[in-house]
Design an enzyme around this catalytic site. Structure first.
Site, PDB file in Angstrom:
ATOM      1  NE  ARG A  73      -2.370  -1.336   3.437  1.00  0.00           N
ATOM      2  CZ  ARG A  73      -1.755  -0.679   4.409  1.00  0.00           C
ATOM      3  NH1 ARG A  73      -1.747   0.637   4.414  1.00  0.00           N
ATOM      4  NH2 ARG A  73      -1.171  -1.316   5.387  1.00  0.00           N
ATOM      5  CE1 TYR A 206       0.126  -5.762  -2.028  1.00  0.00           C
ATOM      6  CE2 TYR A 206      -0.920  -3.808  -1.114  1.00  0.00           C
ATOM      7  CZ  TYR A 206      -0.414  -5.077  -0.948  1.00  0.00           C
ATOM      8  OH  TYR A 206      -0.469  -5.672   0.290  1.00  0.00           O
ATOM      9  CE  LYS A 215      -6.807  -3.760   5.481  1.00  0.00           C
ATOM     10  NZ  LYS A 215      -5.460  -4.227   5.510  1.00  0.00           N
ATOM     11  CG  HIS A 235      -6.452  -3.265  10.359  1.00  0.00           C
ATOM     12  ND1 HIS A 235      -5.130  -2.868  10.423  1.00  0.00           N
ATOM     13  CD2 HIS A 235      -6.492  -4.244   9.431  1.00  0.00           C
ATOM     14  CE1 HIS A 235      -4.411  -3.588   9.580  1.00  0.00           C
ATOM     15  NE2 HIS A 235      -5.199  -4.431   8.968  1.00  0.00           N
ATOM     16  CB  SER A 257      -0.134  -3.927   7.835  1.00  0.00           C
ATOM     17  OG  SER A 257      -1.284  -3.133   7.635  1.00  0.00           O
ATOM     18  CB  CYS A 259       1.618  -6.870  13.677  1.00  0.00           C
ATOM     19  SG  CYS A 259       2.766  -5.550  13.271  1.00  0.00           S
ATOM     20  CB  THR A 262      -3.142 -13.925   8.888  1.00  0.00           C
ATOM     21  OG1 THR A 262      -3.561 -12.745   8.208  1.00  0.00           O
ATOM     22  CG2 THR A 262      -3.506 -15.150   8.087  1.00  0.00           C
ATOM     23  CG  ASN A 263       0.733 -16.202  11.692  1.00  0.00           C
ATOM     24  OD1 ASN A 263       1.221 -17.291  11.493  1.00  0.00           O
ATOM     25  ND2 ASN A 263       0.976 -15.162  10.905  1.00  0.00           N
ATOM     26  CG  ASP A 286      -7.111  -7.284   7.020  1.00  0.00           C
ATOM     27  OD1 ASP A 286      -6.123  -7.066   7.742  1.00  0.00           O
ATOM     28  OD2 ASP A 286      -7.393  -6.574   6.034  1.00  0.00           O
ATOM     29  CG  ASN A 382       3.177  -6.770   1.536  1.00  0.00           C
ATOM     30  OD1 ASN A 382       2.692  -7.351   2.512  1.00  0.00           O
ATOM     31  ND2 ASN A 382       2.484  -5.895   0.819  1.00  0.00           N
ATOM     32  NE  ARG A 384      -0.122  -8.478   2.137  1.00  0.00           N
ATOM     33  CZ  ARG A 384      -0.527  -8.288   3.387  1.00  0.00           C
ATOM     34  NH1 ARG A 384      -1.582  -8.911   3.849  1.00  0.00           N
ATOM     35  NH2 ARG A 384       0.109  -7.458   4.201  1.00  0.00           N
ATOM     36  CG  ASN A 511       0.828 -15.835  20.334  1.00  0.00           C
ATOM     37  OD1 ASN A 511       1.797 -15.724  21.090  1.00  0.00           O
ATOM     38  ND2 ASN A 511       0.868 -15.459  19.065  1.00  0.00           N
TER      39      ASN A 511
END
Ligand code: GTP
Ligand code: SPV
Ligand code: MN
Length: 602
Positions: A73, A206, A215, A235, A257, A259, A262-263, A286, A382, A384, A511
């Site tokens: 972005r 992109y 977004k 977000h 973003s 960080c 997703t995980n 997201d 980045n 994806r 986590n």
């Protein structure tokens, strides 16, 4: 020219007007059929926009490469165009709508002269849900169409819903115009006109710049609308944690973003905790739209239907659910192409391939150096993948529910080598908003900028809040008053490092140990230690079954250092100063109170 498959006059007039500006050779309406999708895939392969991957190993999968200077972005080319500059706030680049339209029109003029214009009617959120909003994106990129087909609900059903909508406030559609034009970075502009419910994006290909439902609509435009309509566009990931007794508690978490949203959203319980019988349900990774329902609780939906996730670092250990998700019907962007027409990226499973074609389309071998002496990466940092949520083994069974899921806790987090402890809980809603409004994070490859530099990124929304962030903070404060029992607010940091720069916390699936403490706090099952910044866990309250950290590491992870925090306050003060007298007095009050608590802390 095809006949327009709609009776919505506003839509017909607008499509014709934009076609007049961009002069496409033809207009094609996206109907959401498998047949049309396949046609687009075949055309994309013929034109070189997509490479068909090995259909035995990766059925329905394709590779796309962006222009080399169009890989993330471009926040400096992203504008909020409101009549008054003040309404965009110090957090946004601003242009007046008149100037922005004038400038952009010269770029859009005849930009599609040799191309097809696709009309994509899409719904963010289940079609017909009270949460949902409709958009229509016009684009000259097949890649955009194919991505939108994965990321949103598109086609004929949406048009029908648009026609059925009563003429009420909030009805209608967001007008989204995109053209690749010449992919010229010097004429690239991502423009938002919240007062006109309009988005114009030009000269980029992109993801975040061009999948306008994501977004641009679901955060920038939606945040503006949400303030007016008293809901929230954030977000955030949304996940369900099924407890051993079968009860599912839902949490939403905002990290900047790249960080770890997703995980976290699809983690698999670690060995040591498996015996307890936890199970994770992924609602979204997201974006979260949240509203107060008739029961006075906060309910959330994920408006998207796909993941646009970071490839590097994704592997069977870090994210086994994602590895399963991206085995089929996935579009890969800017990854390495292997000889057998499968794909690879730095941090993927298995051996590093001995050769391949890198993300720029050049022949690649490991450990080759560029002219500057740096190792040439196979995939862009980045890079994806775009994959349907339904492919995900942990996909929530509540994805299509029109009222979403009830949220018990909101978690904020950043990427901080120092200062922020592994986890802490705010004292109350207002203090939680202070914690979120002042959170910082080190920059990643997801945005253009200097890697590693700390910036304040309130609620992980700095690049996405479509209006003055001072008003956004006020909106958060007001939302708390609408709820009978607002969710508890937490802050986490998986990224604290030791003196040699290594991560202190193993992260990823581990986590869950922290989520467990968070839920215990929500359900009043454990006490905590009071510190100036909030409540932190007693180390013995984190279940460490199955892992061992070296002596003192957990204590280090949970440490609140007075001097570091006093330093942090300086940065916060500087950030707050940008908002001048618009900053809600409650936040300055929280700042002063934290200062007082820290001064007394040993
Ligand atoms: P966007 O899609 O850009 O909004 O990002 P995201 O927040 O979904 O990020 P994602 O989950 O893709 O995280 C990407 C990066 O974070 C990768 O480099 C991961 O390896 C890293 N990461 C995720 N979780 C952890 C963790 O618990 N510990 C550590 N050390 N790294 C993590
Ligand atoms: C992010 O950068 O936060 C993303 C990827 O989720 S993009 O859609 O490109 O913004
Ligand atoms: Mn994101």
């Amino acid at each position: 020219m095809e006949k327009f498959p709609t009776t919505n006059k506003k839509l017909i007039v607008w499509v014709n007007l934009m076609a007049k500006l961009c002069s496409p050779v033809r207009i094609v309406w996206i109907n959401g059929s498998e047949e049309q999708k396949q046609l687009l895939e075949n055309e994309s392969v013929a034109s070189g926009e997509l490479i068909r991957l090995n259909q035995d190993k990766l059925p329905g999968c394709f590779l796309h490469r962006t222009a080399h200077d169009d890989v993330s972005r471009t926040e400096h080319l992203t504008f909020i165009c409101t009549k008054k500059k003040r309404d965009a706030g110090p957090n946004n680049n601003w242009m007046s709508p008149a100037a922005a339209y004038r400038k952009a029109k010269t770029i859009f003029l005849n930009a599609m002269a040799d191309r097809t214009m696709y009309v994509i009617p899409f719904s963010m959120g289940p079609v017909g849900s009270p949460f949902s909003k409709i958009g229509v994106e016009l684009t000259d990129s097949r890649y955009v169409v194919l991505n939108m087909l994965i990321m949103t609900r598109c086609g004929q059903d949406v048009l029908k819903q648009l026609e059925a909508q009563p003429l009420q406030a909030g009805a209608g559609f967001t007008k989204c115009l995109h053209s690749k034009a010449k992919l010229d970075i010097n004429k690239r502009m991502i423009l938002h006109f919240p007062e006109d419910n309009t988005i114009w994006s030009v000269n980029s290909g992109y993801g975040g710049n061009v999948l306008l439902g994501k977004k641009c609509l679901s955060l920038r435009i939606a945040s503006f609308v949400a303030k007016k309509e008293k809901w929230m566009a954030e977000h955030m990931l949304i996940m369900g944690i099924e407890e051993p007794n079968g009860h599912v508690e839902y949490v939403a978490a905002a990290f900047p973003s790249a960080c770890g949203k997703t995980n976290l959203a699809m983690l698999v319980p670690p060995e040591g905790l498996k015996i307890k019988g936890y199970r994770i349900w992924t609602v979204g990774d997201d974006i979260s739209w949240m509203r107060v329902d008739s029961d006075g609780s906060l309910w959330a939906i994920n408006p998207e239907t796909g993941f646009f996730g970071v490839a590097p670092g994704t592997n069977l250990k870090s994210n086994p659910n994602m590895m399963e998700t991206i085995k089929k019907n996935t579009i890969y962007t800017n990854v390495l192409l292997k000889q057998d027409f499968t794909v690879w990226w730095e941090g993927a499973d298995g051996e590093v391939p001995s050769e391949g074609i890198d993300w720029k389309g050049n022949p690649w071998k490991p450990n080759t150096l560029d002219a500057g002496g740096k190792v040439i990466k196979g995939a862009h940092a980045n890079a994806r993948f775009t994959a349907p949520i339904v492919n995900c083994p942990s996909a929530s069974f509540r994805l299509e529910q029109h009222h979403g899921v009830p949220i018990s806790a909101i978690i904020f987090g950043g990427r901080r080598e120092h200062v922020a402890p592994l986890v802490y809980e705010s004292f109350n809603w207002q203090h939680g908003i202070f914690v979120a409004a002042t959170m910082g994070s080190e920059l990643t490859a997801a945005q253009v900028g200097k890697l590693g530099q700390v910036r304040r990124d309130p609620m992980a929304m700095l690049p996405f809040c479509g209006y003055n962030m001072a008003d956004y903070f006020k909106h958060w404060l007001n939302m708390g008053k609408l709820m009978v029992k607002p969710p508890k607010i937490f802050h986490v940091n998986w990224f604290r490092t030791d003196d040699s720069g290594g991560f202190l916390w193993p992260g990823f699936c581990e986590n869950l140990r922290i989520l467990e403490w968070i839920l215990d706090r929500c359900n009043n099952k454990v006490t905590a230690v009071t510190t100036p910044i909030g409540y932190i866990p007693k180390p013995s309250d984190i279940d460490m079954t199955g892992i061992t950290l070296s002596d003192g590491v957990l204590e280090k992870l949970l440490k609140v250092d007075k001097e570091e925090w006093l330093g942090e306050l300086k940065g916060i003060r500087k950030f707050f100063a940008d908002f001048k007298k618009d900053l809600p007095k409650e936040l300055m009050g929280e700042y002063d109170a934290l200062m007082e608590r820290l001064k007394k802390y040993e």
